[in-house]
Design an enzyme around this catalytic site. Structure first.
Site, PDB file in Angstrom:
ATOM      1  N   ARG A  80      23.871  -1.479 -20.350  1.00  0.00           N
ATOM      2  CA  ARG A  80      22.896  -0.714 -21.975  1.00  0.00           C
ATOM      3  C   ARG A  80      24.202  -0.514 -22.324  1.00  0.00           C
ATOM      4  O   ARG A  80      25.556   0.301 -22.598  1.00  0.00           O
ATOM      5  CB  ARG A  80      22.851   1.310 -21.385  1.00  0.00           C
ATOM      6  CG  ARG A  80      23.755   1.756 -20.700  1.00  0.00           C
ATOM      7  CD  ARG A  80      23.515   3.141 -20.827  1.00  0.00           C
ATOM      8  NE  ARG A  80      23.819   3.371 -19.748  1.00  0.00           N
ATOM      9  CZ  ARG A  80      25.319   4.113 -19.644  1.00  0.00           C
ATOM     10  NH1 ARG A  80      26.116   3.985 -20.949  1.00  0.00           N
ATOM     11  NH2 ARG A  80      25.888   4.627 -18.729  1.00  0.00           N
ATOM     12  N   HIS A  95      24.157   6.794 -22.252  1.00  0.00           N
ATOM     13  CA  HIS A  95      23.303   7.042 -20.780  1.00  0.00           C
ATOM     14  C   HIS A  95      22.235   8.211 -21.374  1.00  0.00           C
ATOM     15  O   HIS A  95      20.832   7.504 -21.393  1.00  0.00           O
ATOM     16  CB  HIS A  95      24.133   8.365 -20.180  1.00  0.00           C
ATOM     17  CG  HIS A  95      23.251   8.757 -18.743  1.00  0.00           C
ATOM     18  ND1 HIS A  95      22.643   7.351 -17.934  1.00  0.00           N
ATOM     19  CD2 HIS A  95      22.616   9.503 -19.106  1.00  0.00           C
ATOM     20  CE1 HIS A  95      22.120   8.201 -17.290  1.00  0.00           C
ATOM     21  NE2 HIS A  95      21.781   9.185 -17.554  1.00  0.00           N
ATOM     22  N   TYR A 138      34.936   6.446 -20.663  1.00  0.00           N
ATOM     23  CA  TYR A 138      34.481   5.626 -19.862  1.00  0.00           C
ATOM     24  C   TYR A 138      34.753   4.183 -19.692  1.00  0.00           C
ATOM     25  O   TYR A 138      34.531   3.531 -18.804  1.00  0.00           O
ATOM     26  CB  TYR A 138      33.808   6.083 -18.671  1.00  0.00           C
ATOM     27  CG  TYR A 138      32.274   6.209 -19.052  1.00  0.00           C
ATOM     28  CD1 TYR A 138      31.265   5.268 -19.177  1.00  0.00           C
ATOM     29  CD2 TYR A 138      32.130   7.667 -20.100  1.00  0.00           C
ATOM     30  CE1 TYR A 138      30.255   5.466 -19.322  1.00  0.00           C
ATOM     31  CE2 TYR A 138      30.353   6.992 -20.542  1.00  0.00           C
ATOM     32  CZ  TYR A 138      29.306   6.105 -20.075  1.00  0.00           C
ATOM     33  OH  TYR A 138      28.093   6.041 -20.066  1.00  0.00           O
TER      34      TYR A 138
HETATM   35  C1  LIG Z   1      18.957  13.725  -7.017  1.00  0.00           C
HETATM   36  C2  LIG Z   1      18.868  13.269  -8.993  1.00  0.00           C
HETATM   37  N1  LIG Z   1      20.487  13.395  -8.901  1.00  0.00           N
HETATM   38  C3  LIG Z   1      20.983  13.848  -9.784  1.00  0.00           C
HETATM   39  C4  LIG Z   1      20.085  13.397 -11.450  1.00  0.00           C
HETATM   40  C5  LIG Z   1      20.901  13.495 -12.662  1.00  0.00           C
HETATM   41  N2  LIG Z   1      21.313  11.607 -13.099  1.00  0.00           N
HETATM   42  C6  LIG Z   1      20.266  11.788 -14.336  1.00  0.00           C
HETATM   43  S1  LIG Z   1      20.570   9.961 -14.395  1.00  0.00           S
HETATM   44  C7  LIG Z   1      21.573  10.098 -12.969  1.00  0.00           C
HETATM   45  C8  LIG Z   1      22.224   8.597 -12.974  1.00  0.00           C
HETATM   46  C9  LIG Z   1      21.457   7.344 -12.588  1.00  0.00           C
HETATM   47  O1  LIG Z   1      22.197   6.408 -13.027  1.00  0.00           O
HETATM   48  P1  LIG Z   1      21.860   5.042 -12.725  1.00  0.00           P
HETATM   49  O2  LIG Z   1      20.763   5.266 -11.799  1.00  0.00           O
HETATM   50  O3  LIG Z   1      22.304   4.208 -12.586  1.00  0.00           O
HETATM   51  O4  LIG Z   1      20.682   5.416 -13.785  1.00  0.00           O
HETATM   52  P2  LIG Z   1      20.479   4.170 -15.091  1.00  0.00           P
HETATM   53  O5  LIG Z   1      20.264   5.739 -16.032  1.00  0.00           O
HETATM   54  O6  LIG Z   1      21.815   3.584 -15.665  1.00  0.00           O
HETATM   55  O7  LIG Z   1      19.353   4.222 -15.870  1.00  0.00           O
HETATM   56  C10 LIG Z   1      21.634  11.058 -12.761  1.00  0.00           C
HETATM   57  C11 LIG Z   1      23.053  11.892 -11.409  1.00  0.00           C
HETATM   58  C12 LIG Z   1      18.543  13.240 -11.050  1.00  0.00           C
HETATM   59  N3  LIG Z   1      18.306  13.210 -12.420  1.00  0.00           N
HETATM   60  N4  LIG Z   1      18.093  13.388 -10.483  1.00  0.00           N
END
Ligand SMILES: Cc1ncc(C[n+]2csc(CCOP(=O)(O)OP(=O)(O)O)c2C)c(N)n1
Ligand SMILES: [Mg+2]
Length: 364
Positions: free
Chosen positions: A263, A267, A277
Site C-alpha cells: 500500500r 494504513h 516504520y
Molecule cells: C480482531 C482484531 N484485532 C485487531 C484489530 C485492529 N486492527 C485493525 S487493522 C489491523 C492490521 C491488519 O493488518 P493486515 O491484516 O495486514 O491488513 P492491512 O490493513 O494491511 O490490509 C489491526 C491489528 C481488529 N480490527 N480486529
C-alpha cells in the site's frame, strides 16, 4: 540430549514460483499464463484499476476536507483487488475487509452507499437485495469463518457460484483465518480466500508477524492449494483467480491465494504515519512496481490505450464521484433514534426510553 531425530530437517516450505505474467515494464514474461481476455476486457480491467486509483486519491482529499470518514487507502493494491475481482461472477458472493471497498463497488454497491458507510451512516450498510455481498469486515479474520459458511451454503443449494474473501498479511495470524480455511477445506466448500500481503499489519512488518517463510504455505496444513502471485501484476492475479474459481466451481474445494503487494499510503487516514516504520528506499522500490504503470505500458504497446483515453476516463470517474458525494451530502442526516430502532426486532424497554429521548431531541 535427544538422539536420532534432527528437527531441522522437518522445516518444510513448498517450493513454487511466484506467478507472474507481466514484468515491471509491461512485457509478457509468461505467455503460457496469459489469460484469455479480449482486447475490450483488457481495457476494461485497466479502466477499473484506474477508477480505483482515482477513487483512492479523491477519497483521501474528501476525508481531509471532513466530507468522508473512515478510509483505508488502496493505491498500490489495484492489481490485487481489481485483478481478483475481475474473475468474479455477479452471482458470486463477496466478503470484503475494510480496505476492499473498490471490489464492493465493482460488485454492484452504489458508490454513494460506500460513502455513507465511510461517514458512519447506517444506510451505508443497507444493501440492495440483488447484491451478493456483506459489508466490509472490521474484525480481522472474521470474514474467513463467514466465508466458509457462505460457501457451504452455495454448495448445499447447488449453486455454481463461489464465495470470495480478503484479509491482509496480519489477518493470517488470527485463529479465524485457520478455522475458516480448515472448515471450507474439510467440506470442499467453493471459496477463494485471499491474503493481500502488503508487507505490514499497520506498523508490524510481515517477518515479525509470522515465522512462516510464505503465507501461501499456510494452506498446506488444511489440505488446499496455496498460491503466491505477483500482486502488482493484474494479469497474473486474474489468471490465478480465474483458475481458482474454476477449481472451486468444479467441486474441488477452496483455494488460498497470497498476493504480494504494497500500500503506497498509510494504513488508514486515522493518524498512521508510515515514515515511522518504512524507509523511503523501500517505498521507491515498490513504486517502481506500480500495477497501473505496467498495465498502462502493456496496453499502450498493443495500441489499446492512449493519453487522450486516460484523460477522458479520469474526467468521467471524477464526475461519478462528484455525483455520489452530492447524493450523500443532500441526504437526510443520520438520526440516533433511527439507529437505535434498527438494533433489536423487539425493542427492550430500556432502549425504547432512549429512543423516546432522542426523538424528542431530534424534533426540536
Ligand atoms: C480482531 C482484531 N484485532 C485487531 C484489530 C485492529 N486492527 C485493525 S487493522 C489491523 C492490521 C491488519 O493488518 P493486515 O491484516 O495486514 O491488513 P492491512 O490493513 O494491511 O490490509 C489491526 C491489528 C481488529 N480490527 N480486529
Ligand atoms: Mg497488511
Amino acid at each position: 540430549m535427544s538422539k536420532g531425530i534432527d528437527l531441522n530437517k522437518y522445516f518444510d516450505t513448498p517450493k513454487h514460483d511466484v506467478v507472474q505474467v507481466l514484468d515491471e515494464k509491461g512485457k509478457v514474461v509468461n505467455k503460457d499464463l496469459m489469460p484469455d481476455l479480449s482486447d475490450d476486457q483488457l481495457v476494461e480491467l485497466f479502466k477499473e484499476m484506474l477508477w480505483s486509483r482515482i477513487l483512492n486519491d479523491r477519497s483521501t482529499k474528501l476525508n481531509r476536507q471532513g466530507r468522508l470518514g473512515f478510509f483505508a487507502p488502496t493505491a498500490g493494491e489495484e492489481a490485487s483487488q481489481i485483478g481478483s475481482h475481475f474473475a468474479m461472477e455477479k452471482e458470486d458472493f463477496l466478503l470484503p475487509a475494510y480496505r476492499d471497498v473498490p471490489q464492493l463497488v465493482q460488485h454492484g454497491l452504489p458508490l454513494a452507499k460506500a460513502f455513507q458507510w465511510s461517514r458512519g451512516h447506517i444506510d451505508g450498510n443497507k444493501y440492495p437485495e440483488t447484491l451478493k455481498a456483506l459489508p466490509p469486515q472490521i474484525i480481522i479474520g472474521a470474514q474467513y469463518v463467514q466465508t466458509a459458511g457462505v460457501a457451504l451454503g452455495l454448495k448445499k443449494n447447488g449453486a455454481k457460484n463461489v464465495a470470495f474473501t480478503y484479509t491482509g498479511d496480519g489477518g493470517t495470524s488470527q485463529g479465524d483465518f485457520y478455522e475458516g480455511m480448515n472448515f471450507a477445506g474439510a467440506f470442499k466448500a467453493p471459496a477463494v480466500f485471499y491474503s493481500q500481503n502488503n508487507g505490514y499489519a499497520i506498523s508490524v512488518p510481515r517477518h515479525v508477524q509470522t515465522a512462516a517463510p510464505t503465507l501461501a504455505q499456510k494452506a498446506v496444513a488444511v489440505g488446499i492449494p496455496g498460491v503466491q502471485v505477483d500482486g502488482m501484476d493484474a494479469l497474473a492475479v486474474y489468471a490465478v483467480s480465474k483458475a481458482a474459481r474454476d477449481f472451486a466451481v468444479a467441486g474441488n474445494g477452496p483455494v488460498f491465494i497470497e498476493t504480494l503487494t504494497y500500500r503506497f499510503g498509510p494504513h488508514t487516514l486515522s493518524g498512521d504515519d508510515p515514515k515511522r516504520y518504512r524507509t523511503a528506499e523501500e517505498e521507491e522500490e515498490w513504486h517502481a512496481k506500480d500495477p497501473l504503470t505496467r498495465m498502462r505500458l502493456f496496453l499502450t504497446d498493443k495500441g489499446l490505450w492512449s493519453e487522450e483515453q486516460e484523460s477522458a476516463w479520469e474526467e468521467e470517474v471524477n464526475a461519478q464521484i462528484d455525483a455520489a458525494m452530492q447524493e450523500v451530502e443532500s441526504a437526510p442526516k443520520q438520526k440516533v433514534s433511527e439507529y437505535l430502532k434498527d438494533t433489536f426486532i423487539d425493542t427492550p424497554a430500556v432502549i425504547q426510553e432512549q429512543i423516546d429521548k432522542f426523538v424528542a431531541k431530534e424534533e426540536n
